[in-house]
Structure formats: C-alpha cells, structure tokens
Write a protein that holds these residues in place. Structure first.
Motif, PDB file in Angstrom:
ATOM      1  N   GLN A 227      -8.998   1.836  12.714  1.00 48.39           N
ATOM      2  CA  GLN A 227      -7.665   2.127  12.214  1.00 48.39           C
ATOM      3  C   GLN A 227      -7.104   0.988  11.372  1.00 48.39           C
ATOM      4  N   ASP A 228      -7.399  -0.265  11.736  1.00 47.90           N
ATOM      5  CA  ASP A 228      -6.816  -1.385  11.003  1.00 47.90           C
ATOM      6  C   ASP A 228      -7.352  -1.507   9.585  1.00 47.90           C
ATOM      7  N   LEU A 229      -8.413  -0.764   9.249  1.00 46.22           N
ATOM      8  CA  LEU A 229      -8.991  -0.826   7.900  1.00 46.22           C
ATOM      9  C   LEU A 229      -8.602   0.371   7.054  1.00 46.22           C
ATOM     10  N   VAL A 230      -7.731   1.235   7.567  1.00 45.80           N
ATOM     11  CA  VAL A 230      -7.476   2.506   6.911  1.00 45.80           C
ATOM     12  C   VAL A 230      -6.945   2.331   5.488  1.00 45.80           C
ATOM     13  N   ARG A 231      -6.107   1.336   5.266  1.00 43.70           N
ATOM     14  CA  ARG A 231      -5.517   1.181   3.930  1.00 43.70           C
ATOM     15  C   ARG A 231      -6.469   0.525   2.935  1.00 43.70           C
ATOM     16  N   ARG A 232      -7.635   0.175   3.387  1.00 43.73           N
ATOM     17  CA  ARG A 232      -8.641  -0.386   2.480  1.00 43.73           C
ATOM     18  C   ARG A 232      -9.769   0.609   2.200  1.00 43.73           C
ATOM     19  N   MET A 233      -9.658   1.806   2.744  1.00 40.32           N
ATOM     20  CA  MET A 233     -10.731   2.786   2.591  1.00 40.32           C
ATOM     21  C   MET A 233     -10.750   3.370   1.187  1.00 40.32           C
ATOM     22  N   PRO A 234     -11.943   3.635   0.657  1.00 39.37           N
ATOM     23  CA  PRO A 234     -12.056   4.215  -0.688  1.00 39.37           C
ATOM     24  C   PRO A 234     -11.813   5.719  -0.678  1.00 39.37           C
ATOM     25  N   GLY A 235     -11.560   6.249  -1.848  1.00 44.55           N
ATOM     26  CA  GLY A 235     -11.440   7.690  -1.980  1.00 44.55           C
ATOM     27  C   GLY A 235     -10.112   8.201  -1.488  1.00 44.55           C
ATOM     28  N   ARG A 236     -10.165   9.201  -0.631  1.00 39.66           N
ATOM     29  CA  ARG A 236      -8.932   9.827  -0.167  1.00 39.66           C
ATOM     30  C   ARG A 236      -9.060  10.250   1.284  1.00 39.66           C
ATOM     31  N   ILE A 237      -7.920  10.407   1.940  1.00 40.01           N
ATOM     32  CA  ILE A 237      -7.877  10.836   3.333  1.00 40.01           C
ATOM     33  C   ILE A 237      -6.870  11.980   3.438  1.00 40.01           C
ATOM     34  N   VAL A 238      -7.282  13.058   4.075  1.00 43.89           N
ATOM     35  CA  VAL A 238      -6.379  14.182   4.314  1.00 43.89           C
ATOM     36  C   VAL A 238      -5.755  14.016   5.690  1.00 43.89           C
ATOM     37  N   GLY A 239      -4.450  14.205   5.757  1.00 42.31           N
ATOM     38  CA  GLY A 239      -3.733  14.111   7.024  1.00 42.31           C
ATOM     39  C   GLY A 239      -3.052  15.417   7.376  1.00 42.31           C
ATOM     40  N   GLU A 240      -2.667  15.534   8.646  1.00 40.25           N
ATOM     41  CA  GLU A 240      -1.978  16.733   9.133  1.00 40.25           C
ATOM     42  C   GLU A 240      -0.507  16.414   9.349  1.00 40.25           C
TER      43      GLU A 240
END
Length: 459
Positions: free
Chosen positions: A299-312
C-alpha cells in the motif's frame, strides 16, 4: 483505369505512389499548390541528401487479391503450432489450455471493441472487469494493490525498477542471472533512460545465494528475482527477500501466476512488489504476444505505481460505481513526477486472465500446479539425461545433452518433437543444456515419446 491505379508501382521518394494514398494526380497537385510548392521534391527539399533514396524501391510487382491470398497462405503454411508438433518449449511462453469460456467472454462486443476508458463514467463494465482483475492479482500475490495490467512481464520489471528508484532515492538495482534473459535485457534497456545501474547476481547451482545478494544489495533500490526461476528451479525466495530488505532495497519477485496455487505468495514472505508475465493464465502463445503483465505492490507504494488503478466508490445515488483512481503517466500529471509513459493497459488480454483464473478457482489452481509439478518429476524419472542442477523444480527442467542442444532440437523437430529451449542462446557455457517445459497439455505418453526421440537423436 483511374489515375491512382495507373500510378501503381515503385518510385523514388519524391514521387509518392498514389496507390497508397488514394489520391489522383490532380488532387496531389492541388494540395501542393495550397501549401505553396510545385512538387513533392520541393516539399522535401530540406531533407539531408544522405537520407533520401535516389532510386526506385526494389519491390516485387503488385499482386492481385487472389495472388496475394495464395501468397499469404503459402507463408502461413511454414508456421508450426503446438497442434502439429509435440512441444516442450517454454522459457517464458507456455502451452497451457485456454477454456472455451475465455473466448466466449472476450468475443462480446462490449469487451472486444473497448479501449482505454477515458470517460470512465461511460465504461462501468470495463472498469469493473479491470477492478476484478486487480483483485485477483492481489489475492494471488498477497499484496495490497495491483494496477490495471502492463504490456508484458518484461516491461513491468522495468517499471518496478523505476518505482524502486522513486521510493528509495537509490540508483542501483540488483537482478539475478536466473531471471529470464529477455526480462533482464529490457531492464538494461530501460535503465539507461532511468539513469539506473544494473548489477547482476550470479547463478550458484541453479539459484541465487541470499548472502551474496545481500552484499550486492547494499545501496541498491531493489533486488529482482524470479520464482520459479528461468531454469524452473525454486529460489530460496524468503531468504532473498529478507536479504534485500536488510540492505534497504525493495524485494521484487517475478512470479508465475500458475505456481501460486502451490507456492507461497510473494507478499507473505516480505516482497514489496510482485510482477510477472500473465500469458500462461488465459492467453494462447500467439507467436509470443501480445499478452499482459501484472504488477502488485504494498500500500505504501501505491502512488508510485505505473499505469492506472481502478477503484470502487458510490455515485450520487449511492450505487456502486468504478473510477480511475490513480493515473500516474505523464499525460495526466507533470512529467517530472510521472512514474510511467504507459498510454494504455492490456484490458482485453488481462480480462482473459481474469476469466481463466475465475474458471479455475482456488482448488483448480492448486490442482493445475500439482499436475505441472508432477509431470516435471515424471520427466526427471523418465528421461535418460542428466539434470543441469540438483534443485526442486516447477514446470521446467534444465538438462545436459550429449551433443549441442541446438543440434538436438533440430534433429528432434525433424521427428515431430520440439524438445525445448537451447540455453546456450542466453548463457555462456550452456551450449549442451536444454530447458524442457511440462504443462498440463503434456501427458505421460508425451514424455515417453520425448524420451524415445532424445535417445534416437543421441541426446
């Protein structure tokens, strides 16, 4: 005959073939006049002469539709697929069964024609499919968050390196030589642009030595290892993750999704990231691609992840809805803060992975893993060849051959069997080594056939 058809054929750079532009000569002259030049040559006059081809292209004459169709069929007949040849080839691409339900879902127009959801409020079905894919990847890897997929298992490895650099401020990564050679090459290619130094941890009896990895990981941003590794051997993954973490580097496991019904999840033994190639889960070989990569993280790396993330979330009426939660590519945020230049994700192919994993379920995934592992053990007992390494293996087995492995492959294929991947292509001193893949598509009788063919060709 129109002007366009009259001008078919090869021509110098200046004389653009109208057949490819669907323009008449008159239309071309009108366009040139509108921009104030008298000819195509004048339009391109500023090009350096060294890059201008001052001759006609050496092309075969044009073909009619019938002739072209026959020509393509002739070329296609030279391809050999796994339905024609008994194949034990793996090395990153695997002949796993793809159930009919995958094609049935993917062929629906809502999915087949869908592209990146730039207007997510209009793309709830696609967003939900991506969300469920992310959930499946998180459950399998034991990590907190996954992105919407990457291009393949090599590019997500490069993305993981850049994530690690952002997170740690360090400019070195350690990559095991037991990681796929293609993945390592892509990492090295990307590393030049990322200004990263790549250090390779050497092979020790088919696996990596945690103590050596820990020493190399000092001041490194990440340690990347593959589980199972390129030779099919099971790495001491928990010890490798611990060695990386002790040095302050992020432990990154490159994993086979279909091994996770048997093997411990990367998140459970301390990995910060889990990445991999998804081809074996729901995608056919397809000449090596396209397929999909996956990337999961803490979780602590979420803002460094590439591409995109879909949330609910919920909409204004309180109904469940899906949104693009994070998009960290340079189109959406300031370039210096972007962690990716990925412009899309492999939605359709990742959906195939989701359908496949849902079809298997937890029990099916475990059963599949047990079957692959069991076939590998059967091959060890059946084949009259020396193992390259004395290590536990999953789905692949590296063996020594009495002759150069390339020659063994050539002669075996003449008998209708592709016996595997010659390791000398990528590893110095392994010209007599062959990597054999055993998926659920191979039977005990197939292994007997491989054994007979290897004996016949003098392996």
């Amino acid at each position: 005959m129109t002007d366009a058809s009259a001008e078919m054929g090869s021509s110098p750079v200046g004389a653009v073939p109208a057949s490819f532009l669907a323009l008449t000569s008159a239309e071309r002259e009108e366009m040139l006049a509108a921009i104030g030049v008298s000819s195509v040559e004048e339009l391109f006059a500023d090009l350096p002469s060294a890059v201008v081809l001052e001759r006609t292209l050496e092309l075969d004459p044009p073909l009619s539709e019938v002739e072209l169709s026959d020509h393509i069929e002739t070329l296609a007949s030279r391809n050999v697929h796994t339905g024609m040849e008994l194949s034990f080839l793996g090395a990153g691409m695997y002949d796993h069964y793809v159930p009919a339900v995958v094609d049935a879902v993917l062929a629906r127009g809502e999915f087949l024609t869908a592209y990146t959801p730039y207007q997510p409020e209009m793309s709830q079905g696609i967003l939900q499919a991506i969300f469920e894919f992310q959930t499946a990847i998180c459950e399998l890897t034991g990590l907190d968050v996954a992105n919407a997929s990457g291009y393949d298992g090599a590019t997500v490895a490069a993305d993981a390196c850049f994530m690690a650099k952002h997170a740690t401020g360090r400019a070195r990564v350690v990559v095991g030589q037991t990681v796929s050679p293609q993945v390592r090459q892509v990492i090295r290619t990307y590393a030049r642009g990322f200004e990263l130094e790549v250090i390779e941890a050497p092979i020790r009896e088919g696996v990596l030595d945690p103590h050596e990895v820990g020493r190399l990981a000092v001041d490194a941003a990440a340690v990347i290892f593959q589980q199972p590794n390129f030779f099919g051997c099971l790495e001491p993954a928990p010890a490798l993750a611990a060695a990386a973490a002790s040095a302050g580097a992020l432990p990154v496991a490159h994993v086979d999704l279909l091994s996770l019904g048997l093997l411990q999840a990367p998140g459970d033994y301390g990995c910060a990231l889990a990445i991999g190639e998804g081809q074996g889960a729901g995608n056919r070989l397809s000449y090596g691609g396209p397929h999909y990569g996956f990337l999961a993280a803490r979780q602590d790396l979420v803002r460094r992840m590439p591409g995109r993330i879909v949330g609910e979330t919920v909409d204004v009426a309180g109904r469940r809805a899906y949104v693009l939660t994070l998009q960290t590519r340079e189109q959406h945020i300031r370039r210096e803060k972007a962690t990716s230049n990925i412009t899309t994700n492999q939605t359709l192919l990742a959906l195939a992975g989701l359908v496949y994993l849902s079809w298997l379920g937890p029990a099916g995934l475990r059963e599949l893993g047990e079957l692959c592992a069991g076939l590998t053990e059967l091959a060890k007992a059946t084949l009259d060849v020396e193992p390259l390494f004395e290590q536990p293996t999953f789905k692949e087995l590296a063996v020594r051959t009495a002759r150069p492995a390339l020659d063994v492959v050539r002669d075996a294929r003449a008998l209708g069997v592709n016996p595997g991947y010659p390791l000398g292509r990528d590893y110095e001193g392994m010209d007599d080594a062959l990597l054999i893949a055993l998926t659920e598509r191979r039977s005990p009788e197939d292994i007997e056939r491989l054994s007979a063919v290897l004996t016949e060709v003098g392996a």
